[in-house]
Write a protein that holds these residues in place. Structure first.
Motif, PDB file in Angstrom:
ATOM      1  N   CYS A  38      -4.693  -2.960   2.514  1.00 43.65           N
ATOM      2  CA  CYS A  38      -5.286  -3.705   1.403  1.00 43.65           C
ATOM      3  C   CYS A  38      -5.272  -5.117   1.489  1.00 43.65           C
ATOM      4  O   CYS A  38      -4.299  -5.758   2.065  1.00 43.65           O
ATOM      5  N   TRP A  65     -10.443  -2.873   1.076  1.00 40.77           N
ATOM      6  CA  TRP A  65      -9.696  -2.177   2.093  1.00 40.77           C
ATOM      7  C   TRP A  65     -10.120  -2.043   3.482  1.00 40.77           C
ATOM      8  O   TRP A  65     -11.265  -2.135   3.587  1.00 40.77           O
ATOM      9  N   GLU A  70       0.789  -1.228  -0.097  1.00 44.11           N
ATOM     10  CA  GLU A  70       0.040  -0.030  -0.048  1.00 44.11           C
ATOM     11  C   GLU A  70       0.948   1.343  -0.082  1.00 44.11           C
ATOM     12  O   GLU A  70       2.112   1.098   0.573  1.00 44.11           O
TER      13      GLU A  70
END
Length: 125
Positions: free
Chosen positions: A95, A35, A5
């Motif tokens: 993520c 997310w 990320e």
């Protein structure tokens, strides 16, 4: 699978940030993606999810109308556009990738197979 990320930082209330997430080996296109965010002492919270094709998306109620999840499979990248940020959005954002075939996306964190290390978002004046 390695997930990375980026895009976190310090922003004032009302500001915007765009988080990005990539995978190694250009394989993001085969995963359902999500997310999540987490603050100290609290459980990881689902923020947004997106199907493999990008057609189906969903959000936790607290970010609806402010956050937008999207993906560019050709660029092997997942995004989270965050607008109108609030101090309560401050968290470590993760993520996650789910390799199982689904029409949509899961909200349970246990459904995801791979996770990044997170990027910190701090909303403060």
């Amino acid at each position: 699978v390695q997930i990375v990320e980026s895009g976190g930082g310090l922003v004032q209330p009302g500001g915007s940030l765009r988080l990005s997430c990539t995978t190694d080996r250009n394989i993001l296109r085969i995963y359902t993606m999500g997310w999540y965010r987490q603050t100290p002492g609290k459980e990881r919270e689902f923020v947004a999810g997106i199907s493999r094709s990008g057609v189906r998306t969903g959000y936790v109620e607290s970010v609806k109308g402010r956050f937008t999840i999207s993906r560019d499979n050709a660029k092997n990248t997942l995004y989270l556009q965050m607008d109108s940020l609030k101090p309560e959005d401050t968290a470590l954002y993760f993520c996650a990738a789910d390799i199982n075939f689904r029409l949509g996306y899961p909200e349970q964190s246990s459904a995801y197979d791979y996770w990044g290390r997170g990027t910190q978002v701090t909303v403060s004046s």
